[in-house]
Design an enzyme around this catalytic site. Structure first.
Site, PDB file in Angstrom:
ATOM      1  N   GLY A  95       0.801  -1.224   0.000  1.00 50.54           N
ATOM      2  CA  GLY A  95       0.000   0.000   0.000  1.00 50.54           C
ATOM      3  C   GLY A  95       0.824   1.259   0.000  1.00 50.54           C
ATOM      4  O   GLY A  95       2.048   1.230  -0.133  1.00 50.54           O
TER       5      GLY A  95
ATOM      6  N   GLU B 260      -0.946  -1.931  -6.866  1.00 54.66           N
ATOM      7  CA  GLU B 260      -1.476  -0.821  -7.658  1.00 54.66           C
ATOM      8  C   GLU B 260      -0.472   0.287  -7.843  1.00 54.66           C
ATOM      9  O   GLU B 260      -0.476   0.973  -8.831  1.00 54.66           O
ATOM     10  CB  GLU B 260      -2.773  -0.301  -7.051  1.00 54.66           C
ATOM     11  CG  GLU B 260      -2.597   0.274  -5.670  1.00 54.66           C
ATOM     12  CD  GLU B 260      -3.919   0.772  -5.134  1.00 54.66           C
ATOM     13  OE1 GLU B 260      -4.834  -0.042  -5.004  1.00 54.66           O
ATOM     14  OE2 GLU B 260      -4.025   1.962  -4.867  1.00 54.66           O
TER      15      GLU B 260
END
Ligand code: 0RQ
Length: 503
Positions: A268, A293
């Site tokens: 993250g 991501e």
């Protein structure tokens, strides 16, 4: 200049940021590029802010619905928020000006799983998209677009918007060409097919974004870097958090639940997640993969050194030093990094198939394993849930990391009841603080509470938590998830009243 805009008709649509901004009407919806400070439009939003300010000066209302990939930068969110130009914003944000206005109740903000934004738009849940404002690295002779340092929701905004404004940023390295994989196989239910990706490095689409050139009303040239901050260097606390997690992963390998090269990592945002990755390298792991991501400094280092062999993401989020390193060795990184639309990088189907090891920062967790990733004292947003939920619910292992206290010890990150829930007790497997690691897998709520108190709470707060739990065990009407409801949020109230959660 000519080489970056190789499509003659589009080269003829070059204009200033001021002229392009004039194409955006008050009250409309603009889908913008930008993800964790990468690949956002640099010039038109600022010109737009000047138009908005002028309109307000004439007494005319002017505010927009702004949809992005994730957080952008002061030149976009900051500039528009400052002039009162945003009426609605989604998804993830992290700009101080924007955050202040959201928390003052002046801007409506919808915090939504990053992997779900595109399909919400396609379902029609977000209304009409009037304009797509997208940064690209270049335009090919046939009008296809070389994406920039993030892909985000660009494909969706380009497909759905009535009109398109492109910013061609000369600062973005042309070596990005070939790093992206844009999947055009998504369909709407009931016509969806499996997404053919079985390894993080698989390329299932094409390197370029497509758009009907007739929709492109303006092309604006820019030459500016992504504006990104620096990460705090790993300190003793983050090193200890990383240490506990690495010990746990080794344990899982010994137990035969993980192979020595682990499973695709998702990491993250934030300083702690960054430090944990550096800890993996120091822990001697190799031949790792990432399906994540965002690639921050820590992950880029591991990719550069070959500790992580392949990484899939939707954006880069690098400090100025790491950008230099990235540009210098871009041919190497292009072989090891695939940048995808966020609906693919964060897709539930893929996260679950690949079996990601999700490692995300958090604000607080409660005794039973509910996690708050977004709010201070239940009412003020920090950033947003981002993609943490996409990975936490669907991953092989869902880990949350935080220092056990915040604000110099005045706040305990382990509380009786979280003041806001982003990840429910059903989605959280492992909680790590510098104090230790609580493995919550296969445990009932009361068993989880004992683990969290013993392993994660700061010693200053441990007796206070144990006391709450023991009294709840006796006094709670239901004994499955024992609580004293009148007291469950008293820690947060005490912090608001006295500046500390301490008794
Ligand atoms: O604020 O700097 O003003 O003191 O929160 O805290 O400890 O530096 O931690 O940088 O790792 O961020 C949850 C915000 C953690 C981040 C969060 C305050 C603390 C400090 C930052 P100050 P740290 P990190 C995929 C994953 C949600 C999105 C996500 C985040 C600031 O990880 O936004 O996971 N996650 N996306 O003081 C009050 C507490 C607090 C607290 C910390 N209990 N109470 N304040 N803080 N704990 C990527 C994307 O989605 C894009």
């Amino acid at each position: 200049t000519a080489t970056r805009i190789a499509h003659p008709a589009l080269a003829a649509r070059r204009m200033s940021a001021e002229e392009a901004a004039a194409l955006i009407a008050p009250g409309t919806t603009v889908g913008m590029s930008g993800f964790t400070g990468a690949g956002y439009p640099k010039a038109v939003p600022q010109a737009l802010a000047r138009h908005i300010l002028a309109a307000h000066g004439r007494g005319e209302p002017f505010a927009l619905r702004i949809l992005t990939g994730a957080s952008t930068a002061p030149e976009l969110d900051g500039a528009l928020a400052k002039v009162g130009g945003i009426e609605f914003r989604l998804p993830y944000q992290s700009d101080p000006e924007l955050r202040a206005r959201i928390n003052a109740g002046q801007i409506e903000y919808m915090d939504i799983h990053l992997g779900q934004v595109a399909q919400y738009a396609w379902f029609g849940f977000l209304g009409k998209i009037d304009t797509a404002l997208i940064e690209v690295a270049g335009i090919l002779p046939d009008g296809r677009l070389i994406p920039s340092t993030s892909v985000g929701n660009n494909k969706t905004w380009l497909d759905l918007a009535d009109q398109v404004i492109l910013e061609v940023n000369h600062r973005q390295p042309l070596g990005l060409d070939g790093m992206h994989d844009i999947y055009y196989g998504t369909a709407l239910p009931p016509h969806r097919k499996p997404i053919p990706l079985v390894h993080p490095g698989d390329r299932i689409g094409e390197p370029y974004l497509k758009v009907d050139p007739a929709k492109i009303k303006a092309v604006v040239e820019t030459d500016a870097p992504d504006r990104l901050g620096r990460f705090a260097p790993p300190d003793e606390t983050s090193r200890r958090i990383a240490g506990h997690l690495i010990e746990f992963l080794r344990h899982e390998i010994r137990m035969g639940r993980l192979g020595e090269h682990l499973l695709p990592l998702q990491s993250g945002v934030g300083n702690i997640a960054n430090a944990v990755l550096l800890g993996l390298r120091d822990g001697g792991f190799n031949q790792l993969t990432a399906f994540t991501e965002v690639i921050q400094d820590g992950m880029l280092e591991l990719i550069g050194e070959g500790v992580i062999e392949t990484a899939s993401a939707t954006a880069l989020s690098l400090s100025p030093e790491s950008v230099e390193r990235f540009v210098r060795d871009i041919d190497l990184y292009r072989r090891r990094i695939v940048l995808r639309p966020q609906e693919i990088s964060n897709h539930a189907e893929l996260v679950r198939r690949l079996g990601c090891i999700a490692i995300n920062g958090m604000v607080e967790a409660d005794l039973y394993g509910n996690v708050n990733s977004t709010h201070v004292a239940g009412t003020s947003i920090i950033n947003g849930i981002g993609g943490s939920g996409d990975f936490a619910r669907n991953g092989f292992l869902s880990c949350f990391v935080t220092p056990s206290t915040a604000k110099a010890g005045a706040i305990s990150a382990i509380v009786p009841m979280v003041s806001h829930v982003d990840h429910t007790e059903h989605d959280v497997a492992v909680i790590v603080t510098e104090q230790g690691l609580a493995d919550l897998r296969g445990l009932s709520p009361k068993q989880r509470a004992r683990q969290v108190i013993a392993h994660c709470a700061h010693p200053d707060y441990r007796p206070q938590l144990a006391d709450y739990f023991e009294r709840a065990l006796r006094e709670s009407r239901g004994k499955h998830t024992p609580h004293i409801l009148s007291e469950a949020l008293a820690w947060h109230q005490r912090y608001l009243d006295t500046g500390s959660m301490r008794l």
